[in-house]
Design a protein around this motif. Structure first.
Motif, short mmCIF file in Angstrom:
data_model
loop_
_atom_site.label_atom_id
_atom_site.label_comp_id
_atom_site.label_asym_id
_atom_site.label_seq_id
_atom_site.Cartn_x
_atom_site.Cartn_y
_atom_site.Cartn_z
N THR A 524 0.85 -1.19 0.00
CA THR A 524 0.00 0.00 0.00
C THR A 524 0.88 1.25 0.00
O THR A 524 1.97 1.27 0.59
N GLY A 525 0.40 2.27 -0.69
CA GLY A 525 1.18 3.49 -0.84
C GLY A 525 2.04 3.49 -2.07
O GLY A 525 2.83 4.42 -2.27
N GLU A 526 1.90 2.47 -2.94
CA GLU A 526 2.71 2.39 -4.16
C GLU A 526 1.81 2.39 -5.40
O GLU A 526 0.61 2.13 -5.32
N TYR A 527 2.46 2.65 -6.56
CA TYR A 527 1.77 2.71 -7.84
C TYR A 527 2.05 1.44 -8.65
O TYR A 527 3.11 0.83 -8.54
N SER A 528 1.06 1.09 -9.48
CA SER A 528 1.27 0.08 -10.51
C SER A 528 0.54 0.55 -11.76
O SER A 528 -0.17 1.56 -11.73
N SER A 529 0.72 -0.15 -12.86
CA SER A 529 0.09 0.28 -14.11
C SER A 529 -0.32 -0.94 -14.93
O SER A 529 0.24 -2.03 -14.79
N ILE A 530 -1.30 -0.72 -15.79
CA ILE A 530 -1.70 -1.73 -16.77
C ILE A 530 -2.21 -0.99 -17.99
O ILE A 530 -3.08 -0.11 -17.90
N ALA A 531 -1.62 -1.30 -19.14
CA ALA A 531 -1.92 -0.57 -20.38
C ALA A 531 -1.72 0.93 -20.14
O ALA A 531 -0.66 1.34 -19.67
N ASP A 532 -2.73 1.74 -20.42
CA ASP A 532 -2.59 3.19 -20.24
C ASP A 532 -3.21 3.68 -18.94
O ASP A 532 -3.51 4.87 -18.80
N TYR A 533 -3.39 2.77 -17.97
CA TYR A 533 -3.94 3.15 -16.67
C TYR A 533 -2.84 3.06 -15.61
O TYR A 533 -1.98 2.18 -15.66
N LYS A 562 -4.56 11.93 -14.73
CA LYS A 562 -5.77 12.50 -14.14
C LYS A 562 -6.52 11.42 -13.36
O LYS A 562 -6.68 10.30 -13.84
N LEU A 563 -6.95 11.79 -12.16
CA LEU A 563 -7.73 10.86 -11.35
C LEU A 563 -9.12 10.70 -11.98
O LEU A 563 -9.86 11.67 -12.12
N ILE A 564 -9.49 9.46 -12.35
CA ILE A 564 -10.79 9.25 -13.00
C ILE A 564 -11.76 8.46 -12.13
O ILE A 564 -12.97 8.49 -12.38
N ALA A 565 -11.25 7.76 -11.11
CA ALA A 565 -12.17 7.00 -10.26
C ALA A 565 -11.43 6.50 -9.02
O ALA A 565 -10.20 6.35 -9.02
N LYS A 566 -12.22 6.26 -7.96
CA LYS A 566 -11.74 5.53 -6.79
C LYS A 566 -12.48 4.21 -6.72
O LYS A 566 -13.70 4.17 -6.80
N LEU A 567 -11.71 3.15 -6.59
CA LEU A 567 -12.29 1.81 -6.58
C LEU A 567 -12.04 1.14 -5.24
O LEU A 567 -11.01 1.39 -4.59
N TYR A 568 -13.00 0.26 -4.85
CA TYR A 568 -12.93 -0.34 -3.52
C TYR A 568 -13.15 -1.85 -3.59
O TYR A 568 -14.19 -2.37 -3.16
#
Length: 650
Positions: A524-533, A562-568
């Protein structure tokens, strides 16, 4: 006291259902109108008794009466009210009760419909009562939802299966069952038509609408089930060719053929044996779905796991209902067609009648492939000669192959006139649109991705061909007939349903070939990516809910910084069943969907996740909506197929 009342009402319903066979049958044999009139009254009484029994079951669930075994197994004090209501059909006994309640409801609607010749109506109600009596007897004596749990009365139930605690599951089973049971009426009319030798029974306007309504319910049920699988099961898919999924797909395919056969028989009075046979096949497949879900013979996330002996009883019931109708069809079918079918000789192979018939053959070929893929492994295992494994690729290949001629039929058939001109007058028009479809699809595939797949190009070309032809046909239709034409709703329904198929196919091929999957381990507190997200995994909170405990992940989704959504997404533990359920989070957009599925907590703040990017999934749901909406629009026609009333409706 309430459970006993529920059982008494079940007994009363069974008694009235049996009497609704005996008295009306005696009335038919003696030509006694008073005895025949009792059919509708007794059917209504049986329906009211079943409704009371269903209310009793809902009541004991709501008040947490744990003296009832069904309540213990499928409800609990911590369950919200709306899920308690869903518990009524959340287990085998309750779902069977709802099944026969709906089936009796369709019988009541048949009894109340006044434009049916009385003697025909009575015979249809007798057939329906025979079908209903078997299910009610099974519920009452073998699978009673009011069976007591005494002498052991727990303080808490096991609650509803956590996988079923979803809003979609509140509407999915009722929709499926309304579709399944609705076809019992068409089946009953077909049996009576064989007994009496009267084709006009099947050519009624009311019965055709009835087939469409049942199909619409079944379509909505299948679509909602696919949506549930997409959001709940956590593998990023919406259709797994699961045996129980196939159980609903098989009658759906046969029902499409049935609806078009009824249309063709009413319009031209040809191929009249098709609707008779197809109505038997559709209802047989509906009962097969009932058997698959509750027999426990096939492994599925959707099926119940009752006593295996109950599966044999279901199989026997299926044989008792369907076998006599098939025998009757075998003996009377030829006489039926000789007496009523007009001669049909086409000057062109590409006549509208032949194209409609060819579409039915393709649909039945698809049905056969699903049946083989579903039942062959079980038959091999049962016979003891070995084992055979049929994977998803078998179904994909078969449906992919059949879609090629089917797509051409969808595009061309509406353009062909009933006057049997063939395609000579539109040959140049078709060639031009084929060229446009091929070029436009090639451009889309080239610019969309560096990865080239021939299958994507082929099915995209076919889909674009259907869409272009349909849009052009609508334009010509509006120029020629305008919006005030009396047949406009049926035409709009056909356009919507036909347009939904290529739209859905586009979503299927792109989500299958261009999906991206990624497994990660991240703190937690880190970034990851997939495709262009880009995804920022902010934190994991422990949340104590009513009846379960959740580890909820907060993930921020970014695109182009740009922040586009928060997911839970979360993992929830249900102590009543000692089970942990993973609930993925899904971000929807027109171009693609993103799934975040939590895995295991390795240590401290380190978690595993699976990420999916599924392009154009919105096309699948929109295509399904167009198909369903098209079926609804087709109900609003005004005697669109024949100019005069049939003898049945006079």
């Amino acid at each position: 006291m309430i459970p006993e009342l529920g059982s008494i009402l079940l007994s009363l319903s069974l008694s009235l259902s049996i009497f609704s066979i005996i008295y009306p049958l005696a009335g038919v044999l003696k030509n006694d109108p008073y005895l025949m009139r009792s059919a509708g009254i007794l059917t209504l009484g049986s329906f009211i008794s079943l409704f009371g029994s269903l209310i009793c079951l809902a009541y004991v669930i709501i008040i947490n009466d744990f003296t009832v075994k069904y309540v213990v197994q499928h409800s609990g004090t911590q369950l919200p009210l709306y899920y308690k209501i869903a518990s009524v059909w959340g287990g085998q006994e309750g779902s069977l009760l709802m099944w026969v309640f709906f089936m009796n409801g369709w019988a009541v609607l048949t009894a109340l419909f006044n434009n049916i010749l009385p003697v025909i109506k009575v015979k249809v109600l007798i057939v329906l009562s025979l079908i209903n009596s078997g299910v009610i007897a099974f519920i009452l004596f073998i699978s009673n939802p009011f069976e007591r749990s005494l002498p052991f009365i727990p303080l808490e139930g096991y609650s509803l299966n956590p996988m079923l605690q979803n809003v979609i599951q509140i509407i999915h089973p009722p929709l499926i069952y309304l579709g399944y049971t609705g076809f019992s009426v068409i089946f009953a009319f077909s049996v009576v038509s064989l007994i009496t030798g009267r084709i006009d029974i099947l050519l009624s306007d009311w019965l055709h609408r009835k087939a469409i309504i049942s199909w619409v319910f079944l379509t909505g049920g299948i679509l909602s089930g696919a949506l549930w699988a997409y959001h709940i099961l956590g593998w990023g898919g919406w259709w797994f060719w699961d045996p129980v999924e196939n159980a609903s797909l098989m009658p759906w395919l046969a029902a499409i053929a049935l609806i078009h056969s009824l249309y063709l028989a009413r319009k031209s009075n040809i191929f009249i044996l098709w609707p008779v046979l197809l109505s038997i096949i559709v209802f047989a497949l509906c009962l097969t779905g009932l058997f698959l879900v509750r027999s426990g013979i096939l492994v599925s996330v959707h099926s119940f796991s009752p006593d295996p002996h109950q599966g044999l009883i279901f199989l026997l019931y299926l044989a008792v209902v369907i076998s006599p109708s098939l025998i009757l069809f075998a003996f009377k079918g030829q006489l039926f067609i000789l007496n009523h079918s007009g001669k049909y000789k086409s000057k062109s192979f590409f006549s509208k009648k032949r194209l409609l018939l060819s579409g039915n053959i393709i649909l039945l070929s698809a049905l056969t492939s699903v049946m083989l893929g579903t039942f062959l492994p079980f038959i091999y295992k049962l016979s003891g000669v070995g084992s055979v494994s049929i994977d998803i690729s078998f179904f994909n290949r078969m449906f992919g192959f059949l879609f090629i001629p089917f797509s051409l039929l969808i595009a061309i058939t509406p353009l062909i006139k009933w006057s049997d001109y063939g395609i000579q007058h539109i040959r140049g028009y078709l060639i031009a649109n084929v060229i446009i479809s091929v070029i436009s699809s090639s451009v889309i595939v080239i610019f969309y991705s560096d990865d080239y797949y021939f299958s994507v190009w082929l099915y995209l070309s076919l889909s674009v061909f259907i869409i272009i032809i349909t849009i052009e046909d609508v334009y010509i239709y509006l120029l020629r007939k305008g919006v005030r034409y009396k047949n406009k709703y049926r035409y709009a329904g056909m356009v919507s349903a036909h347009m939904g198929i290529p739209v859905m196919v586009i979503g299927i091929i792109f989500s299958q070939y261009y999906a991206v999957t990624k497994d990660i381990s991240i703190e937690t507190g880190e970034y990851s990516s997939i495709a262009d997200y880009q995804i920022y995994f902010d934190k994991v909170d422990v949340v104590y809910n009513k009846g379960y405990v959740s580890e909820v992940v907060t993930a921020e989704l970014y695109k182009d910084n740009k922040l586009i959504a928060k997911l839970y997404p979360d993992k929830s533990f249900y102590p009543e069943r000692n089970i942990t359920i993973t609930n993925p989070a899904v971000y929807h957009s027109i171009s693609d969907d993103l799934h975040i599925i939590p895995g295991e907590n390795i240590s401290g703040h380190l978690w595993t996740f699976r990420l999916y990017k599924k392009p154009f999934m919105s096309f699948i749901w929109f295509g399904g909506f167009l198909i369903t909406f098209g079926g609804i629009l087709c109900l609003f026609y005004k005697n669109a197929y024949i100019d005069n009333e049939t003898e049945y409706e006079k």
